[in-house]
Each structure stands twice: as structure tokens, then as C-alpha cells.
Design a protein around this motif. Structure first.
Motif, PDB file in Angstrom:
ATOM      1  N   MET A   1      47.862  34.027  48.041  1.00  0.00           N
ATOM      2  CA  MET A   1      46.892  35.088  47.811  1.00  0.00           C
ATOM      3  C   MET A   1      45.500  34.519  48.045  1.00  0.00           C
ATOM      4  O   MET A   1      45.163  33.454  47.559  1.00  0.00           O
ATOM      5  N   ASN A   2      44.701  35.221  48.765  1.00  0.00           N
ATOM      6  CA  ASN A   2      43.356  34.810  49.118  1.00  0.00           C
ATOM      7  C   ASN A   2      42.385  35.172  47.982  1.00  0.00           C
ATOM      8  O   ASN A   2      42.437  36.274  47.454  1.00  0.00           O
ATOM      9  N   LEU A   3      41.506  34.252  47.623  1.00  0.00           N
ATOM     10  CA  LEU A   3      40.548  34.529  46.546  1.00  0.00           C
ATOM     11  C   LEU A   3      39.545  35.612  46.931  1.00  0.00           C
ATOM     12  O   LEU A   3      38.921  36.216  46.063  1.00  0.00           O
ATOM     13  N   LYS A   4      39.366  35.878  48.217  1.00  0.00           N
ATOM     14  CA  LYS A   4      38.459  36.954  48.644  1.00  0.00           C
ATOM     15  C   LYS A   4      39.020  38.319  48.256  1.00  0.00           C
ATOM     16  O   LYS A   4      38.271  39.273  48.102  1.00  0.00           O
ATOM     17  N   GLU A   5      40.353  38.430  48.115  1.00  0.00           N
ATOM     18  CA  GLU A   5      40.992  39.697  47.767  1.00  0.00           C
ATOM     19  C   GLU A   5      41.056  39.918  46.267  1.00  0.00           C
ATOM     20  O   GLU A   5      41.387  40.999  45.815  1.00  0.00           O
ATOM     21  N   ILE A   6      40.763  38.890  45.480  1.00  0.00           N
ATOM     22  CA  ILE A   6      40.828  38.999  44.028  1.00  0.00           C
ATOM     23  C   ILE A   6      39.431  39.297  43.501  1.00  0.00           C
ATOM     24  O   ILE A   6      38.477  38.600  43.821  1.00  0.00           O
ATOM     25  N   LEU A   7      39.334  40.342  42.695  1.00  0.00           N
ATOM     26  CA  LEU A   7      38.036  40.854  42.267  1.00  0.00           C
ATOM     27  C   LEU A   7      37.877  40.810  40.755  1.00  0.00           C
ATOM     28  O   LEU A   7      38.840  40.954  40.007  1.00  0.00           O
ATOM     29  N   SER A   8      36.638  40.634  40.349  1.00  0.00           N
ATOM     30  CA  SER A   8      36.247  40.762  38.958  1.00  0.00           C
ATOM     31  C   SER A   8      35.317  41.978  38.882  1.00  0.00           C
ATOM     32  O   SER A   8      34.381  42.090  39.663  1.00  0.00           O
ATOM     33  N   ILE A   9      35.604  42.876  37.948  1.00  0.00           N
ATOM     34  CA  ILE A   9      34.806  44.098  37.816  1.00  0.00           C
ATOM     35  C   ILE A   9      34.060  44.038  36.491  1.00  0.00           C
ATOM     36  O   ILE A   9      34.668  43.822  35.439  1.00  0.00           O
ATOM     37  N   ALA A  10      32.746  44.191  36.558  1.00  0.00           N
ATOM     38  CA  ALA A  10      31.908  44.124  35.357  1.00  0.00           C
ATOM     39  C   ALA A  10      32.317  45.216  34.377  1.00  0.00           C
ATOM     40  O   ALA A  10      32.513  46.369  34.756  1.00  0.00           O
ATOM     41  N   GLY A  11      32.484  44.817  33.119  1.00  0.00           N
ATOM     42  CA  GLY A  11      32.827  45.766  32.074  1.00  0.00           C
ATOM     43  C   GLY A  11      34.312  45.985  31.898  1.00  0.00           C
ATOM     44  O   GLY A  11      34.718  46.731  31.008  1.00  0.00           O
ATOM     45  N   GLN A  12      35.145  45.366  32.735  1.00  0.00           N
ATOM     46  CA  GLN A  12      36.593  45.517  32.612  1.00  0.00           C
ATOM     47  C   GLN A  12      37.229  44.136  32.488  1.00  0.00           C
ATOM     48  O   GLN A  12      36.898  43.242  33.262  1.00  0.00           O
ATOM     49  N   PRO A  13      38.131  43.968  31.541  1.00  0.00           N
ATOM     50  CA  PRO A  13      38.759  42.653  31.374  1.00  0.00           C
ATOM     51  C   PRO A  13      39.781  42.375  32.469  1.00  0.00           C
ATOM     52  O   PRO A  13      40.353  43.295  33.054  1.00  0.00           O
ATOM     53  N   GLY A  14      39.987  41.111  32.760  1.00  0.00           N
ATOM     54  CA  GLY A  14      41.018  40.713  33.711  1.00  0.00           C
ATOM     55  C   GLY A  14      40.532  40.667  35.143  1.00  0.00           C
ATOM     56  O   GLY A  14      39.346  40.830  35.444  1.00  0.00           O
ATOM     57  N   LEU A  15      41.483  40.447  36.039  1.00  0.00           N
ATOM     58  CA  LEU A  15      41.208  40.373  37.471  1.00  0.00           C
ATOM     59  C   LEU A  15      41.990  41.456  38.191  1.00  0.00           C
ATOM     60  O   LEU A  15      43.008  41.938  37.702  1.00  0.00           O
ATOM     61  N   PHE A  16      41.517  41.798  39.382  1.00  0.00           N
ATOM     62  CA  PHE A  16      42.119  42.869  40.149  1.00  0.00           C
ATOM     63  C   PHE A  16      42.295  42.433  41.599  1.00  0.00           C
ATOM     64  O   PHE A  16      41.524  41.628  42.106  1.00  0.00           O
ATOM     65  N   LYS A  17      43.302  43.005  42.234  1.00  0.00           N
ATOM     66  CA  LYS A  17      43.560  42.727  43.639  1.00  0.00           C
ATOM     67  C   LYS A  17      43.090  43.931  44.449  1.00  0.00           C
ATOM     68  O   LYS A  17      43.390  45.075  44.108  1.00  0.00           O
ATOM     69  N   TYR A  18      42.364  43.679  45.536  1.00  0.00           N
ATOM     70  CA  TYR A  18      41.903  44.742  46.420  1.00  0.00           C
ATOM     71  C   TYR A  18      43.103  45.352  47.127  1.00  0.00           C
ATOM     72  O   TYR A  18      43.936  44.645  47.680  1.00  0.00           O
ATOM     73  N   VAL A  19      43.200  46.703  47.125  1.00  0.00           N
ATOM     74  CA  VAL A  19      44.309  47.388  47.778  1.00  0.00           C
ATOM     75  C   VAL A  19      43.828  48.139  49.009  1.00  0.00           C
ATOM     76  O   VAL A  19      44.340  47.937  50.106  1.00  0.00           O
ATOM     77  N   ALA A  20      42.842  49.023  48.837  1.00  0.00           N
ATOM     78  CA  ALA A  20      42.380  49.844  49.962  1.00  0.00           C
ATOM     79  C   ALA A  20      41.001  50.414  49.664  1.00  0.00           C
ATOM     80  O   ALA A  20      40.520  50.380  48.536  1.00  0.00           O
ATOM     81  N   GLN A  21      40.406  50.965  50.706  1.00  0.00           N
ATOM     82  CA  GLN A  21      39.122  51.656  50.603  1.00  0.00           C
ATOM     83  C   GLN A  21      39.402  53.127  50.349  1.00  0.00           C
ATOM     84  O   GLN A  21      40.213  53.729  51.034  1.00  0.00           O
ATOM     85  N   GLY A  22      38.739  53.712  49.372  1.00  0.00           N
ATOM     86  CA  GLY A  22      38.896  55.127  49.071  1.00  0.00           C
ATOM     87  C   GLY A  22      37.624  55.879  49.433  1.00  0.00           C
ATOM     88  O   GLY A  22      36.673  55.312  49.960  1.00  0.00           O
ATOM     89  N   LYS A  23      37.597  57.198  49.139  1.00  0.00           N
ATOM     90  CA  LYS A  23      36.415  58.005  49.456  1.00  0.00           C
ATOM     91  C   LYS A  23      35.194  57.587  48.647  1.00  0.00           C
ATOM     92  O   LYS A  23      34.127  57.392  49.193  1.00  0.00           O
ATOM     93  N   GLY A  24      35.366  57.461  47.341  1.00  0.00           N
ATOM     94  CA  GLY A  24      34.227  57.190  46.475  1.00  0.00           C
ATOM     95  C   GLY A  24      34.108  55.744  46.050  1.00  0.00           C
ATOM     96  O   GLY A  24      33.282  55.419  45.212  1.00  0.00           O
ATOM     97  N   GLY A  25      34.922  54.863  46.588  1.00  0.00           N
ATOM     98  CA  GLY A  25      34.883  53.461  46.177  1.00  0.00           C
ATOM     99  C   GLY A  25      36.080  52.705  46.725  1.00  0.00           C
ATOM    100  O   GLY A  25      36.540  52.978  47.832  1.00  0.00           O
ATOM    101  N   ILE A  26      36.615  51.804  45.912  1.00  0.00           N
ATOM    102  CA  ILE A  26      37.770  51.029  46.343  1.00  0.00           C
ATOM    103  C   ILE A  26      38.922  51.222  45.373  1.00  0.00           C
ATOM    104  O   ILE A  26      38.719  51.556  44.207  1.00  0.00           O
ATOM    105  N   ILE A  27      40.126  51.011  45.871  1.00  0.00           N
ATOM    106  CA  ILE A  27      41.319  51.083  45.041  1.00  0.00           C
ATOM    107  C   ILE A  27      41.749  49.655  44.755  1.00  0.00           C
ATOM    108  O   ILE A  27      41.881  48.844  45.663  1.00  0.00           O
ATOM    109  N   VAL A  28      41.929  49.353  43.468  1.00  0.00           N
ATOM    110  CA  VAL A  28      42.317  48.010  43.047  1.00  0.00           C
ATOM    111  C   VAL A  28      43.586  48.091  42.212  1.00  0.00           C
ATOM    112  O   VAL A  28      43.920  49.140  41.667  1.00  0.00           O
ATOM    113  N   GLU A  29      44.276  46.946  42.127  1.00  0.00           N
ATOM    114  CA  GLU A  29      45.493  46.842  41.336  1.00  0.00           C
ATOM    115  C   GLU A  29      45.309  45.710  40.344  1.00  0.00           C
ATOM    116  O   GLU A  29      44.896  44.612  40.720  1.00  0.00           O
TER     117      GLU A  29
END
Length: 185
Positions: A1-29
């Protein structure tokens, strides 16, 4: 897994994986075992772990390098450092992982985040933190010459041999209904 695909989102605990681009933002898992997907708005502060670095006395060290060092020091095991560890334990851990870190610019909360992110990644099964491009090449791997160019395959659309012109032969109507000329008084 590439570290560029792993995201940290301010205000939310844990880490997320980038899935796709959506209309109003991004979809993460989520990287938790339940792996819930969610939409993150474009206004949210999202940071890729591949873009994060920590301060040292002389330069900034990418997070991937620090994770590699921790992985070697811990032999791939999960850290005992938690969010409730004492300040002395945090600084001892950080000194072992990155000996020349800048103590005035790397805060205790940064060290806690580093430890929790490492634990999440190891529990998910990530064992290599650098991309293949970033890691030094093996001597057994064949070297690619800089003069070798990839072959480009041309299609009919690219060459324009079968392209039809999108021209309409009907004139466009310019008059509008119900308009009459008025006399000025």
C-alpha cells in the motif's frame, strides 16, 4: 500500500484509504476492520501520509523513512506507546526512532500521532512504507536505459483519418416570437 493513498482527515480519528473522486469531494475507506466508506467534502483538511515530514535539526525527514526505522527497531511489532504514555516515554521513543529530531518544533501530540498511525498501519498489514520508486534499485534488476522510449500506439481518433466534422447544415433561428417594432414618440 502506498503512503500517498493513505489519508489523515482533520477532526476524525484513524486513517483512511483513498477510493475515488466524488462530486463534492473524495470517497475514502476507513482502515479499521469494518472498512466503512464515507464522503469527505472538499472543504475538509485532508493530508496524505506520503506528504508529511518531521523536523530535524538540519532537514525534514519524510514519514516513510521514520516508519521504516520504527519497523526495524520494533521488528514489525505494534508499539507500546499510546496516547496516555508519559512525556518521558514519548521523547525516549522519538529519540530512538529519529535521534536528531527538533524538540522545539515536534510536539508531544505529533509523537502520539506518529505512534498511533504506525500502529494502525502495522495492524492492517503494511510492512513496506516506501514506494518502489523511492527504494534503491537491486543490482539484480535490469536497468532501463534513459534513451529507451515507450512505443506510442496511435488510434484512428488520434490521427483523425475517420473523423467526421460536427457541422450542422440547418441555419439557426435568430428571431424571437412576439417581438414587434415600436415607434418612439
Amino acid at each position: 500500500m502506498n503512503l500517498k493513498e493513505i489519508l489523515s482527515i482533520a477532526g476524525q480519528p484513524g486513517l483512511f484509504k483513498y477510493v475515488a473522486q466524488g462530486k463534492g469531494g473524495i470517497i475514502v475507506e476507513s482502515l479499521t476492520p469494518d472498512a466503512k466508506r464515507q464522503m469527505v467534502s472538499g472543504s475538509a483538511k485532508v493530508s496524505s501520509l506520503g506528504d508529511i515530514a518531521m523536523f530535524t535539526d538540519s532537514q525534514e525527514v519524510p514519514l516513510a523513512d521514520i516508519f521504516e526505522t520504527i519497523f526495524k527497531n520494533q521488528s514489525g511489532a505494534v508499539l507500546t506507546i499510546t496516547g496516555k504514555s508519559s512525556v518521558d516515554e514519548l521523547h525516549t521513543f522519538m529519540s530512538a526512532s529519529l535521534p536528531n529530531y527538533d524538540q522545539s518544533r515536534v510536539h508531544d501530540s505529533d509523537i502520539k500521532k506518529l505512534a498511533s498511525w504506525y500502529n494502525i498501519l502495522v495492524s492492517v498489514g503494511v510492512t513496506t512504507f516506501k514506494d518502489e520508486e523511492e527504494q534503491p534499485a537491486d543490482a539484480s534488476a535490469p536497468a532501463v536505459a534513459a534513451t529507451d522510449k515507450p512505443k506510442v500506439r496511435r488510434t484512428q481518433a488520434a490521427t483523425g483519418s475517420n473523423a467526421k466534422a460536427n457541422v450542422s447544415t440547418k441555419p439557426k433561428a435568430t428571431a424571437t416570437k412576439g417581438t414587434t417594432a415600436r415607434k418612439s414618440s
